[in-house]
Design an enzyme around this catalytic site. Structure first.
Site, short mmCIF file in Angstrom:
data_model
loop_
_atom_site.label_atom_id
_atom_site.label_comp_id
_atom_site.label_asym_id
_atom_site.label_seq_id
_atom_site.Cartn_x
_atom_site.Cartn_y
_atom_site.Cartn_z
N SER A 18 -1.00 -13.42 6.62
CA SER A 18 -1.17 -12.16 5.89
C SER A 18 -2.10 -11.19 6.61
CB SER A 18 -1.73 -12.45 4.50
OG SER A 18 -2.95 -13.15 4.63
N THR A 61 -5.27 -10.22 2.01
CA THR A 61 -5.92 -9.27 2.91
C THR A 61 -7.35 -9.73 3.02
OG1 THR A 61 -4.60 -7.35 2.30
CG2 THR A 61 -6.87 -6.91 2.92
N THR A 101 -5.21 -6.24 7.31
CA THR A 101 -4.07 -6.93 6.68
C THR A 101 -2.79 -6.68 7.45
OG1 THR A 101 -2.91 -7.18 4.56
CG2 THR A 101 -3.42 -4.95 5.21
N ARG A 137 5.83 1.41 5.71
CA ARG A 137 5.01 1.34 4.47
C ARG A 137 3.55 1.03 4.83
NH1 ARG A 137 1.41 -2.54 1.96
NH2 ARG A 137 1.50 -2.22 -0.29
N THR A 144 -7.95 -6.04 -2.81
CA THR A 144 -6.81 -6.82 -2.33
C THR A 144 -5.75 -6.80 -3.41
OG1 THR A 144 -6.14 -8.99 -1.48
CG2 THR A 144 -7.84 -8.98 -3.18
N GLY A 145 -4.53 -7.13 -3.02
CA GLY A 145 -3.45 -7.12 -4.01
C GLY A 145 -2.45 -6.03 -3.73
C1 SD4 Z 1 -1.39 -4.14 0.78
N1 SD4 Z 1 -3.45 -4.69 -0.30
O1 SD4 Z 1 -0.85 -3.92 1.86
C2 SD4 Z 1 -2.54 -5.09 0.74
C3 SD4 Z 1 -2.04 -6.47 0.60
C4 SD4 Z 1 -2.96 -7.43 -0.04
O2 SD4 Z 1 -3.34 -9.38 -1.15
O3 SD4 Z 1 -4.11 -7.25 -0.17
N2 SD4 Z 1 -2.54 -8.51 -0.51
O4 SD4 Z 1 -0.98 -3.64 -0.26
#
Ligand code: SD4
Length: 324
Positions: free
Chosen positions: A80, A182, A200, A210, A233-234
């Protein structure tokens, strides 16, 4: 007589008021514990080890966070971040990263390909250009001109996962696991200065081009040396909609603890997207200028790692809005 009673009353009220305000500060703030580093998810623990080497030697928080996040960036097993990150739906690994220091200097790279350590390219953007963000081919060109090596970031494991995904080719982020993570890291050094880094490979199997929250200053990361630092994160789209990390820091400026600020930011997402928020994950992590810290997520499962003189590099589970 009336006057002296009144004076006594005023004195007592003032004394009580100052007692209670000091006390409420004391219960809100944990002891100052610089240096301290905190970072997202379980892999934050290994990253903290490298960051701590810098902090323990009285180094800058900026160097600590850069060196800390190098660990997952360079680890091909972490699917990731950086090398071995899961690709977009066309099979390309595109990386996002940003960094910010105690003077509000910041740099970011978006959708950068072929470079293992995008965080260091982001730092170079910050230090060597008049800009904050470089994206895509321009970011790659800048990286190569600054001595970064062009590499293939798609490992056999990531390629296999992508090919398996192609069979159905359905883009459906799953909370916490499988296709996103991330590293966001924030640190306070022994000179009481804050910095942060966020890096990330973004959401797996995303559309080409994107970009999520992670490299956006104010969304995936924000540092204000007077107040604190935050990272997220997320599902990045939801963080961008509320300028998440900036919101957390501004809530701290208004007197909320890092914990309260993270909770309020998560609740803002729920308020904006009540239905969607049940299905997705977003987590915030915040560090106050006084060493106090907090974390909160939409869903259970968000973990973070803390390392300070009092806390020997420990992984904690964040509380969440939904119980899962
Ligand atoms: C994103 N926030 O590209 C990042 C991905 C992430 O846990 O944090 N995932 O949207």
């Amino acid at each position: 007589m009336i006057h002296s009673t009144r004076r006594r009353f005023l004195k007592t009220t003032a004394a009580l008021a100052s007692f209670f305000s000091l006390n409420s500060l004391a219960t809100k703030a944990k002891p100052v514990s610089a240096p301290i580093v905190i970072s997202t998810w379980n892999f934050g623990k290994e990253a903290n080890v490298e960051a701590w080497k810098v902090l323990a030697a009285k180094g800058r928080a900026l160097d600590a966070v850069e060196q800390g996040v190098w660990v997952p960036e360079g680890d091909p097993k972490e699917m990731s971040v950086g090398l071995g990150g899961l690709p977009d739906r066309d099979g390309r690994v595109t990386l996002d990263a940003c960094i910010m220091d105690e003077h509000a200097n910041c740099g970011a790279v978006l959708c950068l390909e072929h470079i293992v350590h995008p965080i260091s390219v982001a730092r170079k953007v910050m230090e060597k250009t008049p800009h904050v963000i470089l994206a895509g081919d321009g970011a790659l060109q800048f990286a190569l001109a600054n001595g970064f090596k062009k590499e293939n970031l798609l490992t056999p494991e990531s390629e296999k996962a992508w090919k398996a995904w192609l069979k159905e080719a359905k883009y459906k982020p799953v909370a916490n696991i499988e296709n996103h993570d991330t590293i966001g890291m924030v640190a306070l050094d022994s000179s009481q200065n804050l910095s942060g880094a966020c890096t990330t490979s973004g959401m797996a199997y995303k559309m080409r081009g994107r970009v999520g929250d992670s490299p956006i200053i104010g969304a995936g990361l924000f540092v204000d040396n007077e107040v604190g630092a935050a990272t997220s994160t997320g599902l990045g789209e939801e963080v961008i909609r509320i300028c998440g990390s900036h919101l957390v820091v501004e809530l701290m400026r208004q007197g909320n603890s890092p914990q309260e600020a993270c909770e309020k930011a998560v609740k803002r997402i729920v308020k904006n997207q009540p239905e969607k928020s049940k299905e997705i994950q977003v987590g915030f992590l915040a560090l106050g200028k006084n060493g106090d810290y907090g974390a909160y997520a939409l869903q259970p499962g968000f973990t973070y790692a803390v390392y300070s003189n009092e806390i020997p590099n420990t992984i904690f589970k964040a509380n969440s809005y939904y119980s899962g």
